[in-house]
Write a protein that holds these residues in place. Sequence first.
Motif, PDB file in Angstrom:
ATOM      1  N   ILE A 199       0.842  -1.194   0.000  1.00  0.00           N
ATOM      2  CA  ILE A 199       0.000   0.000   0.000  1.00  0.00           C
ATOM      3  C   ILE A 199       0.879   1.246   0.000  1.00  0.00           C
ATOM      4  CG2 ILE A 199      -1.728   1.318   1.265  1.00  0.00           C
ATOM      5  CD1 ILE A 199      -2.794  -1.281   2.388  1.00  0.00           C
ATOM      6  N   VAL A 200       0.653   2.121  -0.965  1.00  0.00           N
ATOM      7  CA  VAL A 200       1.356   3.404  -1.032  1.00  0.00           C
ATOM      8  C   VAL A 200       0.300   4.500  -1.129  1.00  0.00           C
ATOM      9  CG1 VAL A 200       3.450   2.477  -2.071  1.00  0.00           C
ATOM     10  CG2 VAL A 200       1.582   3.210  -3.538  1.00  0.00           C
ATOM     11  N   SER A 201       0.664   5.691  -0.686  1.00  0.00           N
ATOM     12  CA  SER A 201      -0.272   6.810  -0.679  1.00  0.00           C
ATOM     13  C   SER A 201       0.153   7.867  -1.691  1.00  0.00           C
ATOM     14  CB  SER A 201      -0.354   7.437   0.721  1.00  0.00           C
ATOM     15  OG  SER A 201      -0.873   6.504   1.650  1.00  0.00           O
ATOM     16  N   VAL A 202      -0.806   8.356  -2.452  1.00  0.00           N
ATOM     17  CA  VAL A 202      -0.578   9.419  -3.429  1.00  0.00           C
ATOM     18  C   VAL A 202      -1.264  10.681  -2.914  1.00  0.00           C
ATOM     19  CG1 VAL A 202      -0.947  10.180  -5.804  1.00  0.00           C
ATOM     20  CG2 VAL A 202      -0.509   7.754  -5.321  1.00  0.00           C
ATOM     21  N   PRO A 203      -0.511  11.777  -2.653  1.00  0.00           N
ATOM     22  CA  PRO A 203      -1.129  13.013  -2.166  1.00  0.00           C
ATOM     23  C   PRO A 203      -2.142  13.565  -3.174  1.00  0.00           C
ATOM     24  CG  PRO A 203       1.252  13.060  -1.880  1.00  0.00           C
ATOM     25  CD  PRO A 203       0.959  11.887  -2.744  1.00  0.00           C
ATOM     26  N   MET A 204      -3.250  14.063  -2.677  1.00  0.00           N
ATOM     27  CA  MET A 204      -4.295  14.623  -3.534  1.00  0.00           C
ATOM     28  C   MET A 204      -4.937  15.799  -2.817  1.00  0.00           C
ATOM     29  SD  MET A 204      -7.880  12.912  -4.838  1.00  0.00           S
ATOM     30  CE  MET A 204      -8.686  13.300  -3.274  1.00  0.00           C
ATOM     31  N   SER A 205      -5.326  16.788  -3.571  1.00  0.00           N
ATOM     32  CA  SER A 205      -6.093  17.896  -3.003  1.00  0.00           C
ATOM     33  C   SER A 205      -7.419  17.999  -3.755  1.00  0.00           C
ATOM     34  CB  SER A 205      -5.323  19.216  -3.109  1.00  0.00           C
ATOM     35  OG  SER A 205      -5.142  19.571  -4.472  1.00  0.00           O
ATOM     36  N   TYR A 206      -8.423  18.581  -3.102  1.00  0.00           N
ATOM     37  CA  TYR A 206      -9.718  18.744  -3.740  1.00  0.00           C
ATOM     38  C   TYR A 206     -10.245  20.141  -3.437  1.00  0.00           C
ATOM     39  CZ  TYR A 206     -11.580  17.801   0.939  1.00  0.00           C
ATOM     40  OH  TYR A 206     -11.858  17.848   2.284  1.00  0.00           O
ATOM     41  N   SER A 207     -11.167  20.578  -4.264  1.00  0.00           N
ATOM     42  CA  SER A 207     -11.664  21.945  -4.137  1.00  0.00           C
ATOM     43  C   SER A 207     -12.727  22.033  -3.055  1.00  0.00           C
ATOM     44  CB  SER A 207     -12.257  22.407  -5.474  1.00  0.00           C
ATOM     45  OG  SER A 207     -13.362  21.589  -5.823  1.00  0.00           O
ATOM     46  N   LYS A 208     -12.819  23.183  -2.420  1.00  0.00           N
ATOM     47  CA  LYS A 208     -13.905  23.466  -1.480  1.00  0.00           C
ATOM     48  C   LYS A 208     -15.043  24.101  -2.274  1.00  0.00           C
ATOM     49  CE  LYS A 208     -11.080  24.161   2.650  1.00  0.00           C
ATOM     50  NZ  LYS A 208     -10.750  25.089   3.752  1.00  0.00           N
ATOM     51  N   MET A 209     -16.167  23.458  -2.226  1.00  0.00           N
ATOM     52  CA  MET A 209     -17.283  23.931  -3.031  1.00  0.00           C
ATOM     53  C   MET A 209     -18.307  24.644  -2.152  1.00  0.00           C
ATOM     54  SD  MET A 209     -17.742  20.602  -5.449  1.00  0.00           S
ATOM     55  CE  MET A 209     -17.673  19.538  -3.998  1.00  0.00           C
ATOM     56  N   GLY A 210     -18.785  25.743  -2.610  1.00  0.00           N
ATOM     57  CA  GLY A 210     -19.785  26.497  -1.865  1.00  0.00           C
ATOM     58  C   GLY A 210     -21.182  26.221  -2.400  1.00  0.00           C
ATOM     59  N   THR A 211     -22.171  26.367  -1.572  1.00  0.00           N
ATOM     60  CA  THR A 211     -23.556  26.204  -2.005  1.00  0.00           C
ATOM     61  C   THR A 211     -24.187  27.577  -2.161  1.00  0.00           C
ATOM     62  OG1 THR A 211     -24.282  26.015   0.279  1.00  0.00           O
ATOM     63  CG2 THR A 211     -23.824  23.966  -0.881  1.00  0.00           C
ATOM     64  N   LEU A 212     -25.093  27.671  -3.107  1.00  0.00           N
ATOM     65  CA  LEU A 212     -25.768  28.938  -3.344  1.00  0.00           C
ATOM     66  C   LEU A 212     -27.083  28.970  -2.573  1.00  0.00           C
ATOM     67  CD1 LEU A 212     -25.204  29.304  -7.191  1.00  0.00           C
ATOM     68  CD2 LEU A 212     -23.913  30.372  -5.324  1.00  0.00           C
ATOM     69  N   GLY A 213     -27.407  30.048  -2.028  1.00  0.00           N
ATOM     70  CA  GLY A 213     -28.669  30.186  -1.294  1.00  0.00           C
ATOM     71  C   GLY A 213     -28.755  31.574  -0.703  1.00  0.00           C
ATOM     72  N   ASN A 214     -29.707  31.785   0.168  1.00  0.00           N
ATOM     73  CA  ASN A 214     -29.868  33.105   0.762  1.00  0.00           C
ATOM     74  C   ASN A 214     -29.257  33.179   2.153  1.00  0.00           C
ATOM     75  OD1 ASN A 214     -31.608  31.501   2.106  1.00  0.00           O
ATOM     76  ND2 ASN A 214     -33.492  32.552   1.439  1.00  0.00           N
ATOM     77  N   ALA A 215     -28.328  32.210   2.473  1.00  0.00           N
ATOM     78  CA  ALA A 215     -27.626  32.279   3.748  1.00  0.00           C
ATOM     79  C   ALA A 215     -26.671  33.474   3.712  1.00  0.00           C
ATOM     80  CB  ALA A 215     -26.863  30.993   4.010  1.00  0.00           C
ATOM     81  N   PRO A 216     -26.390  34.111   4.860  1.00  0.00           N
ATOM     82  CA  PRO A 216     -25.528  35.293   4.880  1.00  0.00           C
ATOM     83  C   PRO A 216     -24.059  34.961   4.656  1.00  0.00           C
ATOM     84  CG  PRO A 216     -26.144  34.680   7.104  1.00  0.00           C
ATOM     85  CD  PRO A 216     -26.940  33.801   6.180  1.00  0.00           C
ATOM     86  N   HIS A 217     -23.700  33.647   4.571  1.00  0.00           N
ATOM     87  CA  HIS A 217     -22.312  33.281   4.363  1.00  0.00           C
ATOM     88  C   HIS A 217     -22.260  32.091   3.416  1.00  0.00           C
ATOM     89  CE1 HIS A 217     -23.770  30.678   7.588  1.00  0.00           C
ATOM     90  NE2 HIS A 217     -22.890  29.780   7.153  1.00  0.00           N
TER      91      HIS A 217
END
Length: 236
Positions: free
Chosen positions: A10-28
Amino acid sequence: INVLDWYGKIVSVPMSYSKMGTLGNAPHTTENTITSKNYIACICQLNEYSRQFHENTRIILGDTAYAMRGMDDFTREFTDDPDSVHLLTFTIERVEVQPFDNIELGVADYGGFSWDIHVDWNNSMRPGMTQTLSVTSKRNGAVVENNEEHRISYLYESTDESVLTVYEHGVLTAVAEGTASIIVSLEQNPEIERIIEIEVPAAESEYVAFTTTLPNTLHEGESLDIGAAFFQDGIA
């Protein structure tokens, strides 16, 4: 991403992923959310292990399985040199976990890999006798051989050296009466092993015994030289 190398380690390959935002009427903007179809944009380094990634490659993240979609493995860095590709970009889509997946180890299709060590040996040796083990391997059902690309070598260990000693290349010497096991493991991945048992009966003053290792099978048209010797007080 956890994957298996050629030898099943078993070997590990580093990976990154994007932070996705949701759309709505929340203030943040809420982060780290997954869309309804569970698509996540990812990027990882191109190396000897990630070269096996391709369209639809399955991976395990947490307790969930994903498949790679839209693989980009050709983006070059300011040159036409194909060796300048250093990054892979792709999207992963959530899919069903399969029976061969190992969630605990985080490896997809872990159960689909096999490496079997086969050993030819004489299971009985008189004190003073020697034999050399004949060892071969099958990877995923196909016979493999030592070569420049994939080195194959074995480690040998005796469970009782007062009965059997083992040296480099699987050379065994029977020392005294008893029973001992020999552990044959793949040097490139010692977790893969085969254990054989050899009996050393009480020494007789005179006897005849084979001095070569006999194979379990002999194919049609195949020839074999077999050696034997007369032993007196354990000496040939």
